[in-house]
Design an enzyme around this catalytic site. Structure first.
Site, short mmCIF file in Angstrom:
data_model
loop_
_atom_site.label_atom_id
_atom_site.label_comp_id
_atom_site.label_asym_id
_atom_site.label_seq_id
_atom_site.Cartn_x
_atom_site.Cartn_y
_atom_site.Cartn_z
N THR A 171 0.88 -1.46 0.47
CA THR A 171 -0.35 0.03 0.02
C THR A 171 1.14 1.03 0.16
O THR A 171 1.97 0.82 0.82
CB THR A 171 -1.30 -0.56 0.88
N ARG A 198 14.92 -11.28 2.15
CA ARG A 198 14.49 -10.43 0.27
C ARG A 198 13.99 -8.57 1.33
O ARG A 198 12.51 -8.51 1.58
CB ARG A 198 13.73 -11.10 -0.09
N GLY A 200 11.98 -5.96 -1.15
CA GLY A 200 11.68 -4.79 -2.89
C GLY A 200 11.98 -4.01 -2.72
O GLY A 200 12.68 -3.23 -1.89
N ASP A 201 10.94 -3.18 -3.00
CA ASP A 201 11.51 -1.44 -4.04
C ASP A 201 11.06 -0.79 -2.18
O ASP A 201 11.15 0.68 -2.04
CB ASP A 201 10.81 -0.94 -5.09
N THR A 221 3.72 0.26 -6.81
CA THR A 221 3.39 -1.14 -5.95
C THR A 221 4.17 -2.09 -7.53
O THR A 221 3.81 -1.34 -8.67
CB THR A 221 2.87 -1.42 -5.58
N1 ASP Z 1 6.74 -4.04 -4.99
C1 ASP Z 1 7.13 -4.86 -3.71
C2 ASP Z 1 7.85 -5.93 -3.01
O1 ASP Z 1 8.58 -5.79 -3.96
C3 ASP Z 1 5.53 -5.70 -3.54
C4 ASP Z 1 4.20 -5.08 -4.16
O2 ASP Z 1 4.75 -3.91 -4.77
O3 ASP Z 1 3.26 -5.86 -5.13
O4 ASP Z 1 7.81 -5.80 -2.39
#
Ligand code: ASP
Length: 314
Positions: A171, A198, A200-201, A221
């Site tokens: 979100t 791990r 993410g962004d 996202t």
């Molecule tokens: N961007 C998020 C991640 O890579 C996941 C997502 O937004 O669906 O962790």
């Protein structure tokens, strides 16, 4: 311009709380945190906070970040277990440390030190989703427990391929208050069944989150690895800085992703961006045809759900 909040579709859960704060004369920072916190606490969404989908070994690991467009102050936490509101911890990192990002045990120690309360984040539903996934082709639980790190050599690359179409979610909100301050906030449990640790962004400033009052804010996202490689949120701001309109800046940042080679990027909603310019105009784009986002201003009685501009990666 009235206060304005824009965010991913699941931000509908918290958007009214942010608007209420703005209407009461509150600032963008408090409004953004309040909105995200409600989404983290909601069991309706299993991509964020309590109820988030766990990692490979069944633990919910959360990432979050926040950025203030006035002075580019930023805070982030990654791979935090047992603390339900990583957005508040990220804000604390921003407010009281000389650092930007804390991860794992260090972030948990910091949270404990600052009085945040631990809680069980794995709900029965999320545990069941994990159990099914493991039984349907992931490595067995016994194998995970016996041989966690050996798995990487054999199974994980194939397994990641199998999972690349899996649900993940996040979100985000971008809030602009009456004084023109723009704050961007992001929270996630990341890629479902991800490798422990791990990131993410979402916790990475410039990748999943960027705000600068002079130009605007952007948040992503989708497949975080791609936003990291292209510094996607920052790219949107840079394109505006160099004269592009909000819509063109978002389009250009999306198109940058088509230069990335990514054997795992087959899902249709590989990337989604919400963005705001310095005046509070908003837009959003997605590689998926039907993705939506939500927006509300302090003049509006309720949020509006709008369809994102479709930008296929060519
Ligand atoms: N961007 C998020 C991640 O890579 C996941 C997502 O937004 O669906 O962790």
């Amino acid at each position: 311009m009235a206060g304005v909040v824009v965010g991913s579709s699941n931000a509908r859960i918290g958007i009214q709380a942010a608007i209420d704060i703005l209407r009461d004369g509150g600032n963008a920072l408090d409004a953004a945190v309040a909105a995200i916190k409600l989404i983290e606490d909601s069991l309706e969404d299993n991509s964020v906070g309590t109820g988030g989908i766990p990692n490979l070994i069944g633990q919910v690991e959360l990432d979050a970040s926040i950025m203030h467009g006035k002075n580019l102050a930023s805070g982030a936490v990654g791979a935090v277990k047992q603390y339900p509101n990583p957005i508040e911890i990220a804000r604390k990192v921003m407010d009281v440390t000389p650092h930007v990002m804390l991860a794992g045990e260090g972030a948990e120690l910091f949270a404990k030190h600052h009085g945040f309360k631990p809680a069980e984040l794995l709900t029965d539903d999320a545990r069941e989703m994990w159990r099914k996934r493991i039984e349907e082709g992931g490595p067995s639980q016994q194998r995970i427990e016996e041989d966690r790190y050996e798995l990487f050599n054999q199974a994980v690359a194939d397994w990641a391929k199998m999972l690349h179409k899996e649900i993940y979610g996040t979100t985000n909100v971008i809030v602009r208050d009456d004084s023109g301050d723009i704050v961007t906030a992001v929270s996630t449990s990341g890629w479902g069944f991800k490798w422990p640790g791990r990131l993410g962004d979402s916790p990475i400033i410039g990748a999943g989150n960027y705000a600068d009052n002079r130009f605007g804010g952007a948040a992503c996202t989708g497949r975080g690895e791609m936003a990291i490689r292209s510094a996607t949120a920052h790219s949107v701001i840079m394109y505006m800085r160099h004269g592009k309109s909000l819509g063109d800046a978002v389009h250009e940042a999306m198109q940058d992703l088509s230069h990335l080679q990514d054997p795992y990027a087959e899902r249709s909603n590989t990337m989604n961006i919400v963005a705001m310019d310095r005046n509070g105009n908003v837009t959003a784009a997605s590689t998926s045809e039907s993705a939506t986002y939500v927006v509300q201003t302090t003049d509006m009685d309720a949020y509006e759900e709008r369809t994102r501009t479709h930008v296929p990666l060519t």
